[in-house]
Design a protein around this motif. Sequence first.
Motif, PDB file in Angstrom:
ATOM      1  N   UNK A 235      -5.175 -11.251   4.399  1.00  0.00           N
ATOM      2  CA  UNK A 235      -5.028 -10.730   5.757  1.00  0.00           C
ATOM      3  C   UNK A 235      -3.641 -11.050   6.300  1.00  0.00           C
ATOM      4  N   UNK A 236      -3.187 -12.277   6.104  1.00  0.00           N
ATOM      5  CA  UNK A 236      -1.842 -12.655   6.545  1.00  0.00           C
ATOM      6  C   UNK A 236      -0.801 -11.775   5.873  1.00  0.00           C
ATOM      7  N   UNK A 237      -0.946 -11.584   4.571  1.00  0.00           N
ATOM      8  CA  UNK A 237       0.022 -10.800   3.802  1.00  0.00           C
ATOM      9  C   UNK A 237       0.123  -9.366   4.313  1.00  0.00           C
ATOM     10  N   UNK A 238      -1.017  -8.708   4.474  1.00  0.00           N
ATOM     11  CA  UNK A 238      -0.993  -7.303   4.885  1.00  0.00           C
ATOM     12  C   UNK A 238      -0.475  -7.144   6.313  1.00  0.00           C
ATOM     13  N   UNK A 239      -0.826  -8.082   7.184  1.00  0.00           N
ATOM     14  CA  UNK A 239      -0.481  -7.931   8.598  1.00  0.00           C
ATOM     15  C   UNK A 239       0.954  -8.343   8.905  1.00  0.00           C
ATOM     16  N   UNK A 240       1.474  -9.341   8.190  1.00  0.00           N
ATOM     17  CA  UNK A 240       2.834  -9.796   8.492  1.00  0.00           C
ATOM     18  C   UNK A 240       3.906  -9.032   7.732  1.00  0.00           C
ATOM     19  N   UNK A 241       3.546  -8.472   6.586  1.00  0.00           N
ATOM     20  CA  UNK A 241       4.539  -7.697   5.820  1.00  0.00           C
ATOM     21  C   UNK A 241       4.741  -6.312   6.408  1.00  0.00           C
ATOM     22  N   UNK A 242       3.693  -5.743   6.964  1.00  0.00           N
ATOM     23  CA  UNK A 242       3.775  -4.372   7.472  1.00  0.00           C
ATOM     24  C   UNK A 242       3.976  -3.347   6.371  1.00  0.00           C
ATOM     25  N   UNK A 243       3.682  -3.735   5.137  1.00  0.00           N
ATOM     26  CA  UNK A 243       3.953  -2.835   4.028  1.00  0.00           C
ATOM     27  C   UNK A 243       2.997  -1.649   4.022  1.00  0.00           C
ATOM     28  N   UNK A 244       3.510  -0.520   3.565  1.00  0.00           N
ATOM     29  CA  UNK A 244       2.716   0.695   3.423  1.00  0.00           C
ATOM     30  C   UNK A 244       2.389   0.852   1.942  1.00  0.00           C
ATOM     31  N   UNK A 245       1.100   0.935   1.636  1.00  0.00           N
ATOM     32  CA  UNK A 245       0.648   0.925   0.253  1.00  0.00           C
ATOM     33  C   UNK A 245       0.217   2.308  -0.215  1.00  0.00           C
ATOM     34  N   UNK A 246       0.517   2.606  -1.467  1.00  0.00           N
ATOM     35  CA  UNK A 246      -0.039   3.779  -2.125  1.00  0.00           C
ATOM     36  C   UNK A 246      -1.480   3.470  -2.536  1.00  0.00           C
ATOM     37  N   UNK A 247      -2.165   4.498  -3.019  1.00  0.00           N
ATOM     38  CA  UNK A 247      -3.593   4.379  -3.287  1.00  0.00           C
ATOM     39  C   UNK A 247      -3.928   3.262  -4.276  1.00  0.00           C
ATOM     40  N   UNK A 248      -3.228   3.203  -5.392  1.00  0.00           N
ATOM     41  CA  UNK A 248      -3.562   2.219  -6.425  1.00  0.00           C
ATOM     42  C   UNK A 248      -3.299   0.796  -5.952  1.00  0.00           C
ATOM     43  N   UNK A 249      -2.234   0.598  -5.166  1.00  0.00           N
ATOM     44  CA  UNK A 249      -1.955  -0.739  -4.644  1.00  0.00           C
ATOM     45  C   UNK A 249      -3.031  -1.167  -3.649  1.00  0.00           C
ATOM     46  N   UNK A 250      -3.451  -0.227  -2.815  1.00  0.00           N
ATOM     47  CA  UNK A 250      -4.522  -0.537  -1.855  1.00  0.00           C
ATOM     48  C   UNK A 250      -5.811  -0.899  -2.585  1.00  0.00           C
ATOM     49  N   UNK A 251      -6.071  -0.239  -3.697  1.00  0.00           N
ATOM     50  CA  UNK A 251      -7.244  -0.552  -4.513  1.00  0.00           C
ATOM     51  C   UNK A 251      -7.116  -1.949  -5.107  1.00  0.00           C
ATOM     52  N   UNK A 252      -5.929  -2.269  -5.641  1.00  0.00           N
ATOM     53  CA  UNK A 252      -5.709  -3.589  -6.246  1.00  0.00           C
ATOM     54  C   UNK A 252      -5.815  -4.713  -5.222  1.00  0.00           C
ATOM     55  N   UNK A 253      -5.419  -4.434  -3.996  1.00  0.00           N
ATOM     56  CA  UNK A 253      -5.506  -5.441  -2.927  1.00  0.00           C
ATOM     57  C   UNK A 253      -6.941  -5.652  -2.450  1.00  0.00           C
ATOM     58  N   UNK A 254      -7.823  -4.727  -2.813  1.00  0.00           N
ATOM     59  CA  UNK A 254      -9.205  -4.828  -2.374  1.00  0.00           C
ATOM     60  C   UNK A 254      -9.472  -4.158  -1.040  1.00  0.00           C
ATOM     61  N   UNK A 255      -8.464  -3.480  -0.495  1.00  0.00           N
ATOM     62  CA  UNK A 255      -8.642  -2.822   0.798  1.00  0.00           C
ATOM     63  C   UNK A 255      -9.480  -1.563   0.673  1.00  0.00           C
ATOM     64  N   UNK A 256      -9.327  -0.833  -0.422  1.00  0.00           N
ATOM     65  CA  UNK A 256     -10.122   0.372  -0.636  1.00  0.00           C
ATOM     66  C   UNK A 256     -11.034   0.165  -1.851  1.00  0.00           C
ATOM     67  N   UNK A 257     -12.064   0.984  -1.924  1.00  0.00           N
ATOM     68  CA  UNK A 257     -13.108   0.791  -2.937  1.00  0.00           C
ATOM     69  C   UNK A 257     -13.109   1.844  -4.039  1.00  0.00           C
ATOM     70  N   UNK A 258     -12.444   2.969  -3.789  1.00  0.00           N
ATOM     71  CA  UNK A 258     -12.481   4.055  -4.775  1.00  0.00           C
ATOM     72  C   UNK A 258     -11.313   4.989  -4.525  1.00  0.00           C
ATOM     73  N   UNK A 259     -10.667   5.390  -5.610  1.00  0.00           N
ATOM     74  CA  UNK A 259      -9.595   6.391  -5.541  1.00  0.00           C
ATOM     75  C   UNK A 259     -10.139   7.702  -6.078  1.00  0.00           C
ATOM     76  N   UNK A 260     -10.000   8.748  -5.304  1.00  0.00           N
ATOM     77  CA  UNK A 260     -10.503  10.061  -5.721  1.00  0.00           C
ATOM     78  C   UNK A 260      -9.681  10.616  -6.883  1.00  0.00           C
ATOM     79  N   UNK A 261     -10.249  11.535  -7.666  1.00  0.00           N
ATOM     80  CA  UNK A 261      -9.515  12.116  -8.798  1.00  0.00           C
ATOM     81  C   UNK A 261      -8.234  12.818  -8.370  1.00  0.00           C
ATOM     82  N   UNK A 262      -7.195  12.692  -9.188  1.00  0.00           N
ATOM     83  CA  UNK A 262      -5.910  13.313  -8.882  1.00  0.00           C
ATOM     84  C   UNK A 262      -5.990  14.837  -8.923  1.00  0.00           C
TER      85      UNK A 262
END
Length: 336
Positions: A235-262
């Motif tokens: 939570x600290x990392x995401x909120x203080x960095x302000x970084x914008x994540x692509x789909x796969x990074x958001x998945x790796x961070x645990x923020x999202x649960x599923x990436x739809x097919x390309x």
Amino acid sequence: MLFTLHCALSDYEVFTNEADNVRMMSILRTLIISMANFIMKIVPKMLNLLVPRRFLACAFSSSCQPDLGAIRRELDKFEGGTVDLKMDEQSGVAVMTLNNPLRLNSMTGRMMVDMADCITRLENWPSGKGLILTGTGGNFCSGGDLTFVRKALHYGAEMAAFQHDALTRLLNLPLISVALLQGHTLGGGAELATACDYRVISPSAKVGFVQIKMGLTTGWGATTRLVHLLGRQKAISLLTSGKVMAAEEALNEGLVDHVLPYSLASSDELGECKKWLIANYCKHDADLIQATKKSVIYADLNRDIKVSLQHERDVFAKYWGGPAQKAALSANIKHK
């Protein structure tokens, strides 16, 4: 009170001279009790005279609750966009759509009120199983509408209180909810996404908590939800960095649960998200799904294990031997 004190002190002298310690202690106890009763009677009266009752109610309650009705009326004045709700009785899955496409579905005051009204309808939907929160025009939500923000700079605490209430109710709906993240999911949009049980993301979407870049912290409850969702460090990392994540990074961070097919077109992603939701969480009886979700919420919010277990037993007993169990037993569902 003064007469009791005088008598007690007179007796104190007499019995001290006689060295009657036992009776002296009895007199002292009477004195202390009389003084305590006097204080209990006079202090509330003095406070009522000196301090307004409304202030006392706020001071001695756990929190002074804001007037959400008054805030609602004020927010409703900030027009622009809508939040639309479609409830499919056949599938039991509703779709709530943020509709302000020219501004990337950024939220106005009117949209906040619309969303709160939609949540109220969903709270009272007996045949509902699931909810998809989405945006129109290929974007989820880019946060607060800047036109609204500039006009409401004096109204931040009130707006936050309204959104905290609405999004807490969204998270605690008796439905399984999923946010479909497409295009821009930034700032307040990322906060909205955390108010759902799950997040499904388009492979081309971008998501980020960019509030810190805008000179802000989270205003719609995401800090609290992120700590529960991902833990303190992330939570600290995401909120203080302000970084914008692509789909796969958001998945790796645990923020999202599923990436739809390309291979999917943007217009087909809502249908695919609905299939994912139904296949994983919404294919069983609506009443049982709602009961299960409510039990999970109860266990999450109630830290007293004995109380939570009692609630779980009560819910279990309600369905034991019921029509759904009997039908499953007859069909031998367990081993299929």
